[in-house]
Design a protein around this motif. Structure first.
Motif, PDB file in Angstrom:
ATOM      1  N   GLN A  24      38.603 -12.938 -26.915  1.00  5.88           N
ATOM      2  CA  GLN A  24      37.714 -12.195 -27.814  1.00  5.88           C
ATOM      3  C   GLN A  24      38.508 -11.702 -29.030  1.00  5.88           C
ATOM      4  OE1 GLN A  24      34.342 -12.855 -26.660  1.00  5.88           O
ATOM      5  NE2 GLN A  24      34.020 -10.719 -27.199  1.00  5.88           N
ATOM      6  N   TYR A  28      37.743 -12.582 -33.099  1.00  6.95           N
ATOM      7  CA  TYR A  28      37.605 -11.633 -34.213  1.00  6.95           C
ATOM      8  C   TYR A  28      38.705 -11.850 -35.259  1.00  6.95           C
ATOM      9  CZ  TYR A  28      33.884  -8.879 -32.076  1.00  6.95           C
ATOM     10  OH  TYR A  28      32.676  -8.464 -31.570  1.00  6.95           O
ATOM     11  N   HIS A  50      38.365  -4.758 -35.100  1.00  2.00           N
ATOM     12  CA  HIS A  50      37.739  -5.052 -33.814  1.00  2.00           C
ATOM     13  C   HIS A  50      38.603  -5.968 -32.955  1.00  2.00           C
ATOM     14  CE1 HIS A  50      34.158  -4.034 -31.602  1.00  2.00           C
ATOM     15  NE2 HIS A  50      34.466  -5.102 -30.905  1.00  2.00           N
ATOM     16  N   GLU A  54      39.689  -5.398 -28.977  1.00  2.00           N
ATOM     17  CA  GLU A  54      39.627  -6.388 -27.888  1.00  2.00           C
ATOM     18  C   GLU A  54      40.998  -6.525 -27.214  1.00  2.00           C
ATOM     19  OE1 GLU A  54      36.919  -7.393 -26.785  1.00  2.00           O
ATOM     20  OE2 GLU A  54      35.502  -7.319 -28.432  1.00  2.00           O
ATOM     21  N   GLU A  98      29.783 -11.646 -27.645  1.00  2.00           N
ATOM     22  CA  GLU A  98      29.684 -10.355 -26.948  1.00  2.00           C
ATOM     23  C   GLU A  98      28.713 -10.442 -25.770  1.00  2.00           C
ATOM     24  OE1 GLU A  98      31.595  -7.953 -27.071  1.00  2.00           O
ATOM     25  OE2 GLU A  98      32.615  -8.154 -28.977  1.00  2.00           O
ATOM     26  N   GLN A 131      30.199  -2.715 -23.486  1.00  2.00           N
ATOM     27  CA  GLN A 131      29.472  -3.911 -23.932  1.00  2.00           C
ATOM     28  C   GLN A 131      28.108  -3.541 -24.526  1.00  2.00           C
ATOM     29  OE1 GLN A 131      32.361  -6.086 -24.015  1.00  2.00           O
ATOM     30  NE2 GLN A 131      30.511  -7.291 -24.303  1.00  2.00           N
ATOM     31  N   GLU A 134      28.983  -2.460 -27.961  1.00  2.00           N
ATOM     32  CA  GLU A 134      29.422  -3.540 -28.856  1.00  2.00           C
ATOM     33  C   GLU A 134      28.264  -4.434 -29.269  1.00  2.00           C
ATOM     34  OE1 GLU A 134      33.083  -5.412 -28.036  1.00  2.00           O
ATOM     35  OE2 GLU A 134      34.059  -3.465 -28.088  1.00  2.00           O
TER      36      GLU A 134
END
Ligand SMILES: [Fe+2]
Ligand SMILES: [Fe+2]
Length: 180
Positions: A24, A28, A50, A54, A98, A131, A134
């Motif tokens: 992840q 990003y 971000h 992660e 996500e 989550q 996000e």
């Protein structure tokens, strides 16, 4: 004394998720770099920040596995996806990442429930909540993008959105914590 407090299956699943959080971070990072190259410095800053979040998630898994008597295994991270065509595609791809990640977190919570491993169940709840935040954070950004890109003076709006994202919070608001 045996200080192992997680099952082999749980250790394996947690390790897989640790690598998934590192992936992840790469997603990003790669989209952030793409945005920067394409003159969206604000969006790039948002995505870079971000990416660090992660990476922190990845580290939370590493610490948890080791603290519970397992061992974190550092494995190869899958390559980041190909560059998106535009900001809209970029944001929608992120949302999908996500949502996919949320499903992976659910697997951990499901297994913890099955095994009556309440420590991991509790650890997993933090990620369930994260989550929700996000997904809602990225949905908000997509809403802003849709507004900015469908207005008449497109470039001006996109410029404002880009500036906005440079200082945007990395925290989403949970529905149950929201007040008027
Ligand atoms: Fe994460
Ligand atoms: Fe995430």
């Amino acid at each position: 004394m045996n200080d192992r407090r997680i099952s082999d299956n749980m250790e394996q699943l947690l390790n897989k998720q640790m690598t998934r959080e590192a992936y992840q971070a790469q997603v990003y990072l790669s989209y952030g770099s793409w945005a920067e190259v394409n003159s969206f410095g604000g969006i790039a800053t948002f995505l870079y920040k971000h990416s660090n979040e992660e990476r922190e998630h990845m580290f939370k898994f590493l610490k948890y596995i080791n603290d519970r008597g397992g061992s974190a295994t550092i494995e190869a991270i899958a390559a980041a996806p190909v560059n998106p065509k535009n900001i809209g595609e970029c944001l929608n791809a992120i949302l999908q990442h996500e949502i996919d990640n949320s499903k992976e977190i659910d697997k951990i919570v499901n297994l913890a429930h099955e095994e009556k491993d309440w420590a991991t169940f509790s650890f997993g709840q933090w990620f369930v909540k994260e989550q929700i935040e996000e997904e809602s954070l990225i949905k908000d950004v997509i809403d802003k993008y849709n507004l900015a890109s469908t207005a008449t003076s497109q470039n001006h709006n996109l410029y404002d959105m880009d500036k906005d994202l440079a200082s945007a919070s990395q925290e989403g608001t949970l529905p149950r914590e929201e007040s008027l």
